[in-house]
Design a protein around this motif. Structure first.
Motif, PDB file in Angstrom:
ATOM      1  N   ASN A 335       0.817  -1.190   0.046  1.00  0.00           N
ATOM      2  CA  ASN A 335      -0.021  -0.174   0.015  1.00  0.00           C
ATOM      3  C   ASN A 335       1.009   1.225   0.069  1.00  0.00           C
ATOM      4  O   ASN A 335       0.714   1.964  -0.828  1.00  0.00           O
ATOM      5  CB  ASN A 335      -0.942   0.079   1.063  1.00  0.00           C
ATOM      6  N   ALA A 336       1.940   1.158   0.758  1.00  0.00           N
ATOM      7  CA  ALA A 336       3.027   2.414   0.903  1.00  0.00           C
ATOM      8  C   ALA A 336       3.619   2.552  -0.557  1.00  0.00           C
ATOM      9  O   ALA A 336       3.781   3.962  -1.113  1.00  0.00           O
ATOM     10  CB  ALA A 336       4.137   2.051   1.814  1.00  0.00           C
ATOM     11  N   ARG A 339       0.947   4.390  -2.630  1.00  0.00           N
ATOM     12  CA  ARG A 339       0.816   5.776  -2.533  1.00  0.00           C
ATOM     13  C   ARG A 339       2.009   6.441  -2.943  1.00  0.00           C
ATOM     14  O   ARG A 339       2.077   7.559  -3.532  1.00  0.00           O
ATOM     15  CB  ARG A 339       0.597   5.939  -1.232  1.00  0.00           C
ATOM     16  N   TYR A 340       3.237   5.918  -2.754  1.00  0.00           N
ATOM     17  CA  TYR A 340       4.297   6.715  -3.395  1.00  0.00           C
ATOM     18  C   TYR A 340       4.407   6.453  -4.874  1.00  0.00           C
ATOM     19  O   TYR A 340       4.807   7.687  -5.318  1.00  0.00           O
ATOM     20  CB  TYR A 340       5.659   5.673  -2.945  1.00  0.00           C
ATOM     21  N   MET A 342       2.029   7.084  -6.738  1.00  0.00           N
ATOM     22  CA  MET A 342       1.221   8.221  -6.992  1.00  0.00           C
ATOM     23  C   MET A 342       1.393   9.577  -6.751  1.00  0.00           C
ATOM     24  O   MET A 342       0.582  10.664  -6.772  1.00  0.00           O
ATOM     25  CB  MET A 342      -0.325   7.776  -6.641  1.00  0.00           C
ATOM     26  N   MET A 344       2.025  10.320  -3.557  1.00  0.00           N
ATOM     27  CA  MET A 344       1.586  10.902  -2.211  1.00  0.00           C
ATOM     28  C   MET A 344       2.606  10.448  -0.911  1.00  0.00           C
ATOM     29  O   MET A 344       3.362   9.544  -1.080  1.00  0.00           O
ATOM     30  CB  MET A 344       0.290   9.856  -1.804  1.00  0.00           C
ATOM     31  N   GLU A 346       4.543   9.559   1.989  1.00  0.00           N
ATOM     32  CA  GLU A 346       4.331   8.526   2.904  1.00  0.00           C
ATOM     33  C   GLU A 346       4.766   8.690   4.327  1.00  0.00           C
ATOM     34  O   GLU A 346       5.844   9.392   4.603  1.00  0.00           O
ATOM     35  CB  GLU A 346       5.239   7.242   2.638  1.00  0.00           C
TER      36      GLU A 346
END
Length: 407
Positions: A335-336, A339-340, A342, A344, A346
């Protein structure tokens, strides 16, 4: 065939003369004048042989032989002995030396012994390469990533268990990937061409179990979180697995199934049947050095799936990732990575580690990466980290790391 020869002799004139003899025989000599100078050239993947004088100031040829044997017992070491030292050389043969020559030795004798040693070394390296190709292509290497000793043990356990047809219990915390491990065991097993069917333990009834057994015939049935299996399904499973035509059963659990069996919450007979072979998947906090490898892998997958460019992973980001405890393990790390990918940021969600502990973990990660990147060559690894050699070795000792483990 390999033609490299590490030639070690403290006498510069002898060293140069023997080096020229080797060059005239189309060999590639590397000359060293001492144990200290020679040892950094010795590695498990050294594509050559060692020729060393026995008597040298400081650590002698026997010390170099011991070091070579520790690094790679199959690395040929030829000892050079002075007049009257033949009994000592024979002792070296008993300690694992490939052969010995008495100085001054005739060029033809030197070349003959070295040629024989090179042929032996070439065969060893060829066999290792073939074995590595087989293992590199297997499901354990492709699907179970990580460079830590714990990851290596997981891959080894998967291969060992797969060779049997015993039912398997896979244990580990939530998010460690019990289903993936089950698939690896299936792919490595004799029923790999059969179906691999997954079923949630809590959803199983005697009827669904019978249908699924038929679906998984000649293959593998993976029951996820078997601790949640209802009692009627437990009794049905005990009866069903006695059938010789039953598929192989692999069960995963995040709970202590043994304790549940002791309290009667889980049928003891079923527990002991499933516990015939066991694989434990350690949490990420116990194998932090795997986090950089896993995160980059998950990041590449996330970018490919979302058609996004692969971003650089900045050092401070990786330090923060390594310092976290990851209670959700591989799932949380995936999940991290998404997000990275995209863009976003962390957040730092690490708990339970103070600043000193976090910095120690980060330092250990960079040391292991440097050793791995330079195949265990301490000199090159220290140079890459811009550390003095003594400081580098002090840090290795503090973290319990050994360069030879990465060769």
């Amino acid at each position: 065939m390999t033609r490299r020869v590490l030639l070690v002799d403290d006498d510069a004139s002898v060293r140069e003369a023997l080096g020229q003899t080797l060059e005239l025989a189309d060999m590639i000599p590397t000359l060293a004048g001492s144990y200290i100078e020679a040892k950094d050239h010795i590695a498990r993947d050294f594509a050559g042989v060692v020729v060393s004088d026995i008597r040298m100031p400081g650590k002698d040829g026997f010390a170099l032989l011991d070091y070579a044997q520790t690094t790679d017992p199959e690395l040929p070491v030829i000892l050079l002995t002075g007049e009257g030292d033949v009994p000592t050389a024979v002792q070296g043969m008993a300690s694992g030396a490939f052969d010995f020559l008495e100085k001054p030795c005739a060029p033809a004798d030197l070349i003959a012994v070295v040629e024989k040693a090179l042929k032996t070394r070439a065969l060893v390296l060829q066999n290792r390469a073939l074995k590595a190709q087989v293992q590199a292509g297997d499901a354990a290497s492709r699907l179970l990533r990580g460079t830590s000793a714990l990851s290596q043990k997981m891959r080894s356990d998967a291969r060992t268990v797969a060779r049997t047809m015993a039912d398997v219990l896979i244990t580990g915390e939530p998010g460690v990937g019990t289903a993936k491990m089950a698939e690896v065991v299936h792919l490595l097993s004799a029923v790999s061409r059969g179906p691999f069917v997954k079923l949630a333990g809590a959803a199983i009834t005697p009827d669904t179990l019978a249908r699924t057994f038929a679906e998984a015939k000649d293959g593998t049935l993976f029951i996820d979180e078997i601790a949640a299996l209802p009692q009627p399904a437990q009794f049905a499973l005990i009866e069903a697995i006695e059938d010789p035509a039953a598929p192989r059963i692999i069960a995963g659990t995040y709970q202590d199934l043994g304790k549940l069996a002791e309290t009667g919450a889980f049928h003891p007979d079923l527990y002991y049947r499933l516990d015939a072979a066991r694989i434990h998947i350690p949490p990420l906090r116990e194998r932090r050095e795997d986090i950089p490898t896993l995160f980059r892998h998950y990041l590449a997958i996330a970018c490919e799936q979302a058609a996004l460019p692969l971003p650089d992973v900045l050092p401070d980001v990786m330090q923060r990732l390594v310092a976290q405890d990851w209670p959700g393990n591989a799932r949380s790390l995936m999940n991290a990575a998404m997000r990275y990918a995209m863009g976003m940021t962390e957040a730092d969600t690490s708990e339970g580690l103070g600043l000193t502990e976090r910095m120690a973990e980060v330092e250990r990660t960079f040391l292991t990466e440097a050793l791995r990147d330079h195949a265990g060559n301490a000199t090159e690894a220290a140079r890459a980290l811009k550390l003095p050699r003594k400081t580098f070795y002090d840090k290795l000792a503090r973290h319990g790391l050994r360069p030879e483990d990465y060769r």
